[in-house]
Design a protein around this motif. Structure first.
Motif, PDB file in Angstrom:
ATOM      1  N   LEU A  35      -2.417  10.720  37.135  1.00 26.09           N
ATOM      2  CA  LEU A  35      -3.250   9.688  37.756  1.00 26.09           C
ATOM      3  C   LEU A  35      -2.376   8.775  38.613  1.00 26.09           C
ATOM      4  CD1 LEU A  35      -5.908   8.043  38.047  1.00 26.09           C
ATOM      5  CD2 LEU A  35      -5.210   6.786  35.998  1.00 26.09           C
ATOM      6  N   TYR A  36      -2.779   8.607  39.866  1.00 27.87           N
ATOM      7  CA  TYR A  36      -2.079   7.687  40.783  1.00 27.87           C
ATOM      8  C   TYR A  36      -3.003   6.528  41.127  1.00 27.87           C
ATOM      9  CZ  TYR A  36       0.078   5.740  44.956  1.00 27.87           C
ATOM     10  OH  TYR A  36       0.631   4.882  45.868  1.00 27.87           O
ATOM     11  N   GLN A  37      -2.480   5.294  41.042  1.00 25.85           N
ATOM     12  CA  GLN A  37      -3.227   4.096  41.421  1.00 25.85           C
ATOM     13  C   GLN A  37      -2.496   3.374  42.543  1.00 25.85           C
ATOM     14  OE1 GLN A  37      -4.770   1.643  38.069  1.00 25.85           O
ATOM     15  NE2 GLN A  37      -3.647   3.079  36.767  1.00 25.85           N
ATOM     16  N   THR A  38      -3.234   2.921  43.504  1.00 25.09           N
ATOM     17  CA  THR A  38      -2.608   2.225  44.630  1.00 25.09           C
ATOM     18  C   THR A  38      -2.263   0.783  44.295  1.00 25.09           C
ATOM     19  OG1 THR A  38      -4.775   1.574  45.508  1.00 25.09           O
ATOM     20  CG2 THR A  38      -3.829   3.661  46.306  1.00 25.09           C
ATOM     21  N   ASN A  39      -2.981   0.168  43.358  1.00 23.02           N
ATOM     22  CA  ASN A  39      -2.806  -1.256  43.097  1.00 23.02           C
ATOM     23  C   ASN A  39      -2.985  -1.567  41.612  1.00 23.02           C
ATOM     24  OD1 ASN A  39      -2.346  -3.909  43.797  1.00 23.02           O
ATOM     25  ND2 ASN A  39      -4.457  -4.309  44.415  1.00 23.02           N
ATOM     26  N   PRO A  40      -2.169  -0.967  40.734  1.00 20.57           N
ATOM     27  CA  PRO A  40      -2.342  -1.189  39.293  1.00 20.57           C
ATOM     28  C   PRO A  40      -1.884  -2.580  38.881  1.00 20.57           C
ATOM     29  CG  PRO A  40      -0.385   0.110  39.693  1.00 20.57           C
ATOM     30  CD  PRO A  40      -1.039  -0.073  41.024  1.00 20.57           C
ATOM     31  N   ARG A  41      -2.539  -3.124  37.870  1.00 24.21           N
ATOM     32  CA  ARG A  41      -2.193  -4.464  37.406  1.00 24.21           C
ATOM     33  C   ARG A  41      -0.801  -4.499  36.791  1.00 24.21           C
ATOM     34  NH1 ARG A  41      -6.253  -8.086  33.861  1.00 24.21           N
ATOM     35  NH2 ARG A  41      -7.306  -7.991  35.860  1.00 24.21           N
ATOM     36  N   TRP A  46       2.066   5.721  38.697  1.00 25.51           N
ATOM     37  CA  TRP A  46       1.819   7.067  38.174  1.00 25.51           C
ATOM     38  C   TRP A  46       1.775   7.045  36.650  1.00 25.51           C
ATOM     39  CZ3 TRP A  46       0.458  11.357  40.791  1.00 25.51           C
ATOM     40  CH2 TRP A  46       0.710  11.393  42.164  1.00 25.51           C
ATOM     41  N   ARG A  47       0.847   7.753  36.084  1.00 27.64           N
ATOM     42  CA  ARG A  47       0.778   7.922  34.638  1.00 27.64           C
ATOM     43  C   ARG A  47       0.019   9.208  34.337  1.00 27.64           C
ATOM     44  NH1 ARG A  47      -0.657   3.206  32.219  1.00 27.64           N
ATOM     45  NH2 ARG A  47      -0.450   1.977  34.113  1.00 27.64           N
ATOM     46  N   ARG A 307     -14.477  28.456  30.619  1.00 26.32           N
ATOM     47  CA  ARG A 307     -13.797  27.508  29.752  1.00 26.32           C
ATOM     48  C   ARG A 307     -12.697  26.698  30.433  1.00 26.32           C
ATOM     49  NH1 ARG A 307     -15.250  28.607  24.565  1.00 26.32           N
ATOM     50  NH2 ARG A 307     -16.147  30.664  24.131  1.00 26.32           N
ATOM     51  N   THR A 308     -12.273  27.087  31.615  1.00 27.50           N
ATOM     52  CA  THR A 308     -11.137  26.435  32.269  1.00 27.50           C
ATOM     53  C   THR A 308     -11.562  25.859  33.605  1.00 27.50           C
ATOM     54  OG1 THR A 308      -9.632  27.989  31.192  1.00 27.50           O
ATOM     55  CG2 THR A 308      -8.771  26.737  33.049  1.00 27.50           C
ATOM     56  N   LYS A 309     -11.224  24.561  33.835  1.00 31.83           N
ATOM     57  CA  LYS A 309     -11.674  23.875  35.035  1.00 31.83           C
ATOM     58  C   LYS A 309     -10.514  23.097  35.673  1.00 31.83           C
ATOM     59  CE  LYS A 309     -16.061  22.836  32.676  1.00 31.83           C
ATOM     60  NZ  LYS A 309     -16.630  24.149  32.880  1.00 31.83           N
ATOM     61  N   PHE A 310     -10.571  22.998  36.984  1.00 32.40           N
ATOM     62  CA  PHE A 310      -9.687  22.145  37.773  1.00 32.40           C
ATOM     63  C   PHE A 310     -10.537  20.990  38.281  1.00 32.40           C
ATOM     64  CE2 PHE A 310      -8.132  21.326  42.202  1.00 32.40           C
ATOM     65  CZ  PHE A 310      -7.001  20.615  41.838  1.00 32.40           C
ATOM     66  N   MET A 311     -10.104  19.728  38.056  1.00 36.18           N
ATOM     67  CA  MET A 311     -10.990  18.587  38.271  1.00 36.18           C
ATOM     68  C   MET A 311     -10.316  17.459  39.058  1.00 36.18           C
ATOM     69  SD  MET A 311     -12.590  18.421  34.417  1.00 36.18           S
ATOM     70  CE  MET A 311     -10.999  17.963  33.748  1.00 36.18           C
ATOM     71  N   PRO A 312     -10.245  17.534  40.372  1.00 38.73           N
ATOM     72  CA  PRO A 312      -9.737  16.407  41.158  1.00 38.73           C
ATOM     73  C   PRO A 312     -10.818  15.342  41.350  1.00 38.73           C
ATOM     74  CG  PRO A 312     -10.248  18.251  42.596  1.00 38.73           C
ATOM     75  CD  PRO A 312     -10.512  18.721  41.195  1.00 38.73           C
ATOM     76  N   ARG A 335      -6.384 -14.620  44.966  1.00 36.34           N
ATOM     77  CA  ARG A 335      -6.983 -13.611  45.835  1.00 36.34           C
ATOM     78  C   ARG A 335      -8.479 -13.593  45.594  1.00 36.34           C
ATOM     79  NH1 ARG A 335      -3.444  -8.019  46.206  1.00 36.34           N
ATOM     80  NH2 ARG A 335      -1.539  -8.916  47.026  1.00 36.34           N
ATOM     81  N   ASP A 336      -9.238 -13.228  46.613  1.00 32.16           N
ATOM     82  CA  ASP A 336     -10.690 -13.190  46.469  1.00 32.16           C
ATOM     83  C   ASP A 336     -11.150 -11.980  45.668  1.00 32.16           C
ATOM     84  OD1 ASP A 336     -11.004 -15.507  47.954  1.00 32.16           O
ATOM     85  OD2 ASP A 336     -11.069 -14.421  49.856  1.00 32.16           O
ATOM     86  N   LYS A 337     -10.360 -10.920  45.720  1.00 35.33           N
ATOM     87  CA  LYS A 337     -10.772  -9.708  45.024  1.00 35.33           C
ATOM     88  C   LYS A 337      -9.548  -8.822  44.791  1.00 35.33           C
ATOM     89  CE  LYS A 337     -12.027  -7.363  49.336  1.00 35.33           C
ATOM     90  NZ  LYS A 337     -13.107  -6.699  50.084  1.00 35.33           N
ATOM     91  N   ARG A 338      -9.711  -7.849  43.934  1.00 41.60           N
ATOM     92  CA  ARG A 338      -8.676  -6.860  43.679  1.00 41.60           C
ATOM     93  C   ARG A 338      -9.258  -5.486  43.943  1.00 41.60           C
ATOM     94  NH1 ARG A 338      -7.621  -4.170  38.588  1.00 41.60           N
ATOM     95  NH2 ARG A 338      -5.681  -3.013  38.703  1.00 41.60           N
ATOM     96  N   GLU A 339      -8.610  -4.716  44.790  1.00 38.37           N
ATOM     97  CA  GLU A 339      -9.053  -3.374  45.113  1.00 38.37           C
ATOM     98  C   GLU A 339      -8.041  -2.363  44.590  1.00 38.37           C
ATOM     99  OE1 GLU A 339     -11.356  -3.770  49.310  1.00 38.37           O
ATOM    100  OE2 GLU A 339      -9.229  -4.298  49.349  1.00 38.37           O
ATOM    101  N   ASN A 340      -8.539  -1.256  44.131  1.00 38.30           N
ATOM    102  CA  ASN A 340      -7.666  -0.218  43.599  1.00 38.30           C
ATOM    103  C   ASN A 340      -8.289   1.138  43.899  1.00 38.30           C
ATOM    104  OD1 ASN A 340      -5.528   0.965  42.302  1.00 38.30           O
ATOM    105  ND2 ASN A 340      -6.098   0.319  40.238  1.00 38.30           N
ATOM    106  N   VAL A 341      -7.449   2.090  44.271  1.00 35.55           N
ATOM    107  CA  VAL A 341      -7.887   3.462  44.483  1.00 35.55           C
ATOM    108  C   VAL A 341      -7.222   4.338  43.435  1.00 35.55           C
ATOM    109  CG1 VAL A 341      -7.888   5.444  46.051  1.00 35.55           C
ATOM    110  CG2 VAL A 341      -8.256   3.132  46.954  1.00 35.55           C
ATOM    111  N   TYR A 342      -8.010   5.155  42.757  1.00 33.30           N
ATOM    112  CA  TYR A 342      -7.527   6.071  41.725  1.00 33.30           C
ATOM    113  C   TYR A 342      -7.621   7.503  42.248  1.00 33.30           C
ATOM    114  CZ  TYR A 342      -8.556   2.101  38.610  1.00 33.30           C
ATOM    115  OH  TYR A 342      -8.622   0.871  38.008  1.00 33.30           O
ATOM    116  N   ILE A 343      -6.529   8.235  42.123  1.00 35.73           N
ATOM    117  CA  ILE A 343      -6.529   9.654  42.470  1.00 35.73           C
ATOM    118  C   ILE A 343      -6.093  10.416  41.232  1.00 35.73           C
ATOM    119  CG2 ILE A 343      -5.585  11.452  43.972  1.00 35.73           C
ATOM    120  CD1 ILE A 343      -5.048   9.245  46.048  1.00 35.73           C
TER     121      ILE A 343
END
Length: 351
Positions: A35-41, A46-47, A307-312, A335-343
């Protein structure tokens, strides 16, 4: 706890060959995702995260007569990235029940049961996937998913009017402690292809960890979900509202929580597509307003096999509103807001 798990698993596997009169099945789910986050707290971009709770379990049934079956289910949940148990104090975290089922009168199960809210508005696996990145559980208000010492009843499908199929479900809890209120829930499911509609109400009671004989708080929730099934496509909307009350313990603030979601699921051969938008609002009566959470997610499943899946999955999340205060937003400045993108790039195998 590790020795308990090993002993229980070994005992179950040893007894399976003796269960010739019953249908017993071992099942499980293993999935993980970088998991990649652009703006983690916490500043960690990466985790390794699970897409949904990893689990294994046992379920079985035995025919007792022409219209009567006995059944059971046990399910253990754990963290695949560390091997740790999900609940150190509970072996069978999510499901642990035994019951009787009749095609004429319905099914009654007893033990650690699912609640009405979790059963009828829990959502499909595709919805769970698109809801996993970011603020999870943003579709079901603040309902409890499981109850100890519970009774769960599910009626058979019946047709009260025309072609409208209806089913009733209810749960009731017998508390272990005197003078604690009994949690309960009641739900209705309606089906007339291609339309599906669920509605329910749930009364939850929480016990205080520091004073187990006292009520921490109570919560009343009502929830509804509707879907239109086009075959290859399905559109679904959910709405839930939870209202909290004080119990005996007075140091917990009350709250009001409202959640809503709109999702589209589609199937294209080996590919499954999920698109979901969710909104979550929460406020407590002491005047503290939690951040408003808005999220939009798109997820794909590629089915290598049954039984097996790839899940982006990719998700955009925004925390804003009066509850998003400078001292609690994780950045140390206003800040007025917090934005984050999860991949999230997930992989799952089921057995």
């Amino acid at each position: 706890m590790r020795s308990l798990l090993q002993t229980a698993t070994l005992a179950t596997l040893t007894l399976l060959p003796m269960a010739g009169m019953a249908d017993v099945r071992i099942y499980g789910r293993l999935d993980l995702a970088p998991l990649y986050q652009t703006n983690p707290r916490d500043g960690v971009n990466w985790r390794l995260e699970e897409v949904s709770a990893n689990r294994f379990g046992f379920k079985g049934s035995e025919k007792l007569g022409k219209d009567l079956d006995a059944f059971f289910q046990l399910e253990h949940r754990f963290y695949l990235d560390t091997g740790a148990e999900r609940s150190g104090a509970r072996m069978w975290t999510d499901k642990a029940w035994v019951g009787l089922k009749s095609r004429s009168f319905g099914a009654l199960s007893m033990g650690r049961v699912l609640t009405v809210g979790n059963s009828i508005v829990g959502g499909s696996d595709t919805e769970a996937m698109t809801d996993s990145a970011g603020a999870i559980n943003s579709r079901k208000g603040r309902i409890e998913n499981n109850m100890n010492n519970g009774l769960f009843y599910e009626s058979p499908w019946f047709t009260p009017v025309g072609k409208l199929k209806t089913r009733v479900s209810a749960h009731y809890v017998l508390p272990e402690v005197k003078d604690i209120e009994n949690p309960w829930g009641l739900g209705f499911e309606f089906r007339q292809a291609p339309f599906l509609w669920d509605i329910g109400y749930q009364h939850d009671v929480y016990r205080d960890a520091s004073a187990p004989a006292a009520e921490d708080r109570k919560s009343n929730s009502w929830f509804t979900g509707a879907a239109w099934d086009f075959g290859q496509y399905e559109v679904k909307a959910t709405y839930a509202h939870s209202k909290g009350y004080k119990g005996v313990v007075s140091d917990h603030s009350l709250y009001r929580m409202t959640t809503g979601s709109l999702s589209l699921n589609a199937h294209f051969g080996r590919w499954d597509l999920g698109v979901m938008g969710t909104k979550k609002l929460e406020k407590n009566t002491s005047g503290v307003v939690q951040p408003e959470i808005n999220k939009f997610a798109v997820g794909y499943w590629y089915n290598f096999s049954k039984r097996t899946k790839f899940m982006p999955t990719i998700a955009y999340e925004e925390l804003s509103g009066p509850g998003y205060k400078p001292r609690s937003n994780g950045f140390g400045r206003a800040r007025d807001k917090r934005e984050n993108v999860y991949i999230e790039i997930g992989f799952r195998h089921e057995f």
